[in-house]
Write an enzyme that holds these catalytic residues in place. Structure first.
Site, PDB file in Angstrom:
ATOM      1  N   HIS A 246      42.520  78.590 -37.184  1.00 56.90           N
ATOM      2  CA  HIS A 246      43.828  78.348 -37.781  1.00 56.90           C
ATOM      3  C   HIS A 246      44.223  76.899 -37.544  1.00 56.90           C
ATOM      4  O   HIS A 246      43.854  76.324 -36.513  1.00 56.90           O
ATOM      5  CB  HIS A 246      44.898  79.284 -37.175  1.00 56.90           C
ATOM      6  CG  HIS A 246      46.133  79.359 -38.008  1.00 56.90           C
ATOM      7  ND1 HIS A 246      47.182  78.497 -37.847  1.00 56.90           N
ATOM      8  CD2 HIS A 246      46.464  80.184 -39.029  1.00 56.90           C
ATOM      9  CE1 HIS A 246      48.116  78.791 -38.731  1.00 56.90           C
ATOM     10  NE2 HIS A 246      47.707  79.811 -39.468  1.00 56.90           N
ATOM     11  N   GLU A 305      44.164  87.218 -41.196  1.00 56.29           N
ATOM     12  CA  GLU A 305      43.399  87.786 -42.294  1.00 56.29           C
ATOM     13  C   GLU A 305      42.410  88.865 -41.847  1.00 56.29           C
ATOM     14  O   GLU A 305      42.023  89.721 -42.626  1.00 56.29           O
ATOM     15  CB  GLU A 305      42.639  86.679 -43.038  1.00 56.29           C
ATOM     16  CG  GLU A 305      43.519  85.578 -43.579  1.00 56.29           C
ATOM     17  CD  GLU A 305      44.372  86.007 -44.755  1.00 56.29           C
ATOM     18  OE1 GLU A 305      44.975  87.101 -44.692  1.00 56.29           O
ATOM     19  OE2 GLU A 305      44.453  85.254 -45.726  1.00 56.29           O
TER      20      GLU A 305
HETATM   21  N1  ACO Z   1      34.276  79.559 -38.466  1.00 57.26           N
HETATM   22  C1  ACO Z   1      33.458  78.607 -37.973  1.00 57.26           C
HETATM   23  N2  ACO Z   1      33.860  77.367 -37.656  1.00 57.26           N
HETATM   24  C2  ACO Z   1      35.145  77.080 -37.854  1.00 57.26           C
HETATM   25  C3  ACO Z   1      36.058  78.023 -38.343  1.00 57.26           C
HETATM   26  C4  ACO Z   1      35.576  79.307 -38.657  1.00 57.26           C
HETATM   27  N3  ACO Z   1      36.368  80.248 -39.148  1.00 57.26           N
HETATM   28  N4  ACO Z   1      37.265  77.453 -38.430  1.00 57.26           N
HETATM   29  C5  ACO Z   1      37.140  76.181 -38.023  1.00 57.26           C
HETATM   30  N5  ACO Z   1      35.836  75.965 -37.657  1.00 57.26           N
HETATM   31  C6  ACO Z   1      35.281  74.742 -37.143  1.00 57.26           C
HETATM   32  C7  ACO Z   1      35.092  73.712 -38.250  1.00 57.26           C
HETATM   33  O1  ACO Z   1      33.836  73.843 -38.876  1.00 57.26           O
HETATM   34  C8  ACO Z   1      35.195  72.424 -37.474  1.00 57.26           C
HETATM   35  O2  ACO Z   1      33.979  72.191 -36.803  1.00 57.26           O
HETATM   36  P1  ACO Z   1      33.395  70.713 -36.676  1.00 57.26           P
HETATM   37  O3  ACO Z   1      34.450  69.927 -35.980  1.00 57.26           O
HETATM   38  O4  ACO Z   1      32.148  70.899 -35.886  1.00 57.26           O
HETATM   39  O5  ACO Z   1      33.174  70.235 -38.071  1.00 57.26           O
HETATM   40  C9  ACO Z   1      36.228  72.751 -36.414  1.00 57.26           C
HETATM   41  O6  ACO Z   1      36.211  74.154 -36.230  1.00 57.26           O
HETATM   42  C10 ACO Z   1      37.632  72.336 -36.824  1.00 57.26           C
HETATM   43  O7  ACO Z   1      37.890  72.868 -38.103  1.00 57.26           O
HETATM   44  P2  ACO Z   1      39.013  72.286 -39.064  1.00 57.26           P
HETATM   45  O8  ACO Z   1      38.476  72.265 -40.453  1.00 57.26           O
HETATM   46  O9  ACO Z   1      39.583  71.032 -38.540  1.00 57.26           O
HETATM   47  O10 ACO Z   1      40.094  73.359 -38.959  1.00 57.26           O
HETATM   48  P3  ACO Z   1      41.319  73.476 -39.929  1.00 57.26           P
HETATM   49  O11 ACO Z   1      42.521  73.467 -39.105  1.00 57.26           O
HETATM   50  O12 ACO Z   1      41.313  72.498 -41.019  1.00 57.26           O
HETATM   51  O13 ACO Z   1      41.021  74.876 -40.604  1.00 57.26           O
HETATM   52  C11 ACO Z   1      41.078  77.063 -41.311  1.00 57.26           C
HETATM   53  C12 ACO Z   1      41.770  75.996 -40.455  1.00 57.26           C
HETATM   54  C13 ACO Z   1      41.011  76.556 -42.762  1.00 57.26           C
HETATM   55  C14 ACO Z   1      41.907  78.331 -41.291  1.00 57.26           C
HETATM   56  C15 ACO Z   1      39.662  77.309 -40.756  1.00 57.26           C
HETATM   57  O14 ACO Z   1      39.746  77.779 -39.438  1.00 57.26           O
HETATM   58  C16 ACO Z   1      38.852  78.267 -41.626  1.00 57.26           C
HETATM   59  O15 ACO Z   1      38.245  77.824 -42.606  1.00 57.26           O
HETATM   60  N6  ACO Z   1      38.853  79.610 -41.294  1.00 57.26           N
HETATM   61  C17 ACO Z   1      38.119  80.578 -42.072  1.00 57.26           C
HETATM   62  C18 ACO Z   1      38.936  80.982 -43.294  1.00 57.26           C
HETATM   63  C19 ACO Z   1      40.154  81.818 -42.915  1.00 57.26           C
HETATM   64  O16 ACO Z   1      40.103  82.693 -42.081  1.00 57.26           O
HETATM   65  N7  ACO Z   1      41.281  81.508 -43.613  1.00 57.26           N
HETATM   66  C20 ACO Z   1      42.557  82.197 -43.379  1.00 57.26           C
HETATM   67  C21 ACO Z   1      43.469  81.352 -42.556  1.00 57.26           C
HETATM   68  S1  ACO Z   1      44.984  82.210 -42.150  1.00 57.26           S
HETATM   69  C22 ACO Z   1      45.988  81.922 -43.472  1.00 57.26           C
HETATM   70  O17 ACO Z   1      46.003  80.889 -44.062  1.00 57.26           O
HETATM   71  C23 ACO Z   1      46.873  82.982 -43.945  1.00 57.26           C
END
Ligand code: ACO
Length: 362
Positions: A246, A305
Site C-alpha cells: 500500500h 483487496e
Molecule cells: N508484491 C510484490 N512487490 C511489491 C508489492 C506487491 N504487492 N507492492 C510493492 N512491491 C514492491 C515494489 O516492486 C517495489 O520494489 P522495488 O523497490 O524493489 O522496485 C517496492 O515494493 C515499493 O513499491 P512501490 O511501487 O513504491 O509501492 P507503491 O506505494 O507505489 O505501490 C501498490 C502501492 C500500488 C498498492 C503496490 O503495493 C501494488 O502494486 N500492490 C499490488 C496491487 C494491489 O493490491 N492493489 C490494491 C491496493 S489497495 C487499493 O488501492 C484499494
C-alpha cells in the site's frame, strides 16, 4: 519532486484520515473499528455528507430517499444494449452513470449514491442472460443490492457482511480515485463527472482493480502446500502479489481485518467455502513471509483487496464485478470529497518541471 506525489499535502479535509504508521483509518472522527461495529451504510453516508449538502438528515431518512431513488432509477437499465453488455461490468456501469444529469444539488447526490447499486446487479444479471430484478425501496441499500443480484432475499448474515464491506470502504483519505473526484469538482464540472472520473481511476489494478486478480491467484496457487512456490515464481517473474502492499500503510491495512471479521458469521453458518478460506490464509501467510525475505527494506502487508475478494466471492458476486462493487461503496466518499472541494477548495492546478529541449536547443 515526488514522482507519485507521495508525502505531498494536496488539501485539507474533515472527512477521513489514513495513519499509515499506526494502521488506523478515521472517518469523521470515528475509528474504522467503531464504525464497522456500530454503523450501517446509510448511517456512514449520512455522517460523511453532514454539512456538505443543503439538507440535514439522519440515516433513516437517507435510507428512505435512497430506496425511492433506486426504484426510480431502475427504468435506466432499459438503455443496456448488446454493445454495452459486452463491456466489463464496471465499464457498462460507468456508461449508464454517464447518462445521468451532471448536477450538484441534493437530488444529484441521492441519484449518484443509488445509481451504481441499481445498475451493477442489473448488468450482471443481463450479462448472464437473466432478467434484471427491480429494486425494493423498503430494503437497506445492502440488502437490496443482494436481492437485485440473486433475485432472492439475502440472509441476515449476508446483508450484514455486505453492509460491513460498504462501511469499510466508504472513504479512505486522498487515494487516486478520490483525488480524481476532487480535481474534477475543483473545475465545477458537476457530480456525475466527478464520479465518472473516480470510477475510471479506481478500475486500474494498482487501485480498485486488484480483488478479481486476487481470486485468480488463489485459483493458480491451487493448494496451500503450493503457495510458497507459486508466490516465489511470481516474484521471480517480476510480478506484484495482488492484495499486498500500500502507498500509505507500512503495517497491516485495518480494512483487511474489518473484512476478515465481517466474513466470520458467513463462515460460522457455512455460507462460504471453508476450503477457499483455508487456502487464502495459507497464501496470506506464505506471501507475508516471502515478501519480508525478498523486500526486507519495504514493509509490505495485506491490503483491503485481499479480503474483499473472499467476501464478495462468498456473497455471490462474480470476480469481474468486484471493482464495480467497490465503486458502489466508495461513491459516498467521492461525493463527500467533491462537495467539500466545491464548497471550500480552489481550482486544482499543479505545475510540472519541463525536462524537454528549449527552443534554441530544439
Ligand atoms: N508484491 C510484490 N512487490 C511489491 C508489492 C506487491 N504487492 N507492492 C510493492 N512491491 C514492491 C515494489 O516492486 C517495489 O520494489 P522495488 O523497490 O524493489 O522496485 C517496492 O515494493 C515499493 O513499491 P512501490 O511501487 O513504491 O509501492 P507503491 O506505494 O507505489 O505501490 C501498490 C502501492 C500500488 C498498492 C503496490 O503495493 C501494488 O502494486 N500492490 C499490488 C496491487 C494491489 O493490491 N492493489 C490494491 C491496493 S489497495 C487499493 O488501492 C484499494
Amino acid at each position: 519532486m515526488n514522482n507519485g506525489l507521495e508525502d505531498v499535502i494536496a488539501t485539507e479535509t474533515r472527512l477521513s484520515d489514513v495513519d499509515g504508521e499506526a494502521g488506523r483509518l478515521v472517518i469523521r472522527g470515528l475509528s474504522l473499528d467503531h464504525l464497522v461495529s456500530t454503523s450501517t451504510y446509510e448511517s456512514v453516508a449520512a455522517l460523511l455528507l453532514d454539512g456538505l449538502t443543503e439538507r440535514r438528515f439522519g440515516a433513516a431518512e437517507l435510507g428512505k430517499w435512497l430506496g425511492e431513488m433506486r426504484s426510480g432509477l431502475f427504468a435506466h437499465v432499459t438503455v443496456l444494449d448488446t454493445e454495452l453488455l459486452a463491456l466489463p461490468p464496471v465499464d457498462a456501469m460507468r456508461a449508464l452513470i454517464a447518462h445521468l444529469p451532471d448536477d450538484e444539488d441534493f437530488e444529484a447526490v441521492l441519484r449518484l449514491l443509488a445509481a451504481p447499486a441499481v445498475f451493477l446487479p442489473a448488468i450482471l444479471r443481463m450479462q448472464s442472460g437473466k432478467e434484471p430484478v427491480a429494486p425494493d425501496g423498503s430494503l437497506s441499500q445492502a440488502a437490496d443490492i443482494l436481492r437485485m443480484l440473486t433475485g432472492q432475499l439475502p440472509s441476515g448474515e449476508q446483508t450484514a457482511a455486505l453492509d460491513a464491506y460498504l462501511v469499510t470502504i466508504s472513504d479512505h483519505g486522498l487515494n487516486a480515485s478520490t483525488f480524481a473526484s476532487r480535481v474534477i469538482a475543483s473545475t465545477r464540472a458537476g457530480l456525475t463527472s466527478s464520479v465518472l472520473a473516480a470510477i475510471s481511476a479506481l478500475k486500474g489494478p494498482l487501485h480498485g482493480g486488484a480483488p478479481g486478480p486476487v481470486l485468480d491467484m488463489f485459483d493458480a496457487v491451487g493448494t496451500s502446500e503450493n503457495a510458497r512456490d507459486w508466490l516465489g515464481d511470481a516474484l521471480d517473474r517480476g510480478e506484484r502479489l495482488m492484495g499486498f502492499g500500500h502507498r500509505i500503510y507500512r503495517v497491516r491495512d485495518p480494512r483487511a481485518d474489518a473484512l476478515k471479521q465481517a466474513l466470520r458469521p458467513l463462515v460460522l453458518t457455512a455460507q462460504v467455502d471453508r476450503q477457499q478460506i483455508e487456502l487464502a490464509e495459507a497464501v496470506e501467510h506464505a506471501a507475508l513471509t516471502i515478501l519480508k525475505e525478498r523486500k526486507p527494506d519495504r514493509p509490505l502487508d495485506v491490503n483491503v483487496e485481499f479480503y474483499t475478494a473472499l467476501l464478495l466471492d462468498a456473497l455471490g458476486f462474480p470476480r469481474e464485478s468486484f471493482t464495480g462493487v467497490f465503486a458502489i461503496g466508495r461513491t459516498i466518499g467521492w461525493i463527500a470529497h467533491a462537495r467539500e472541494q466545491a464548497l471550500e477548495g480552489r481550482l486544482i492546478r499543479p505545475r510540472s518541471v519541463y525536462v524537454g529541449p528549449l527552443p534554441e536547443a530544439a
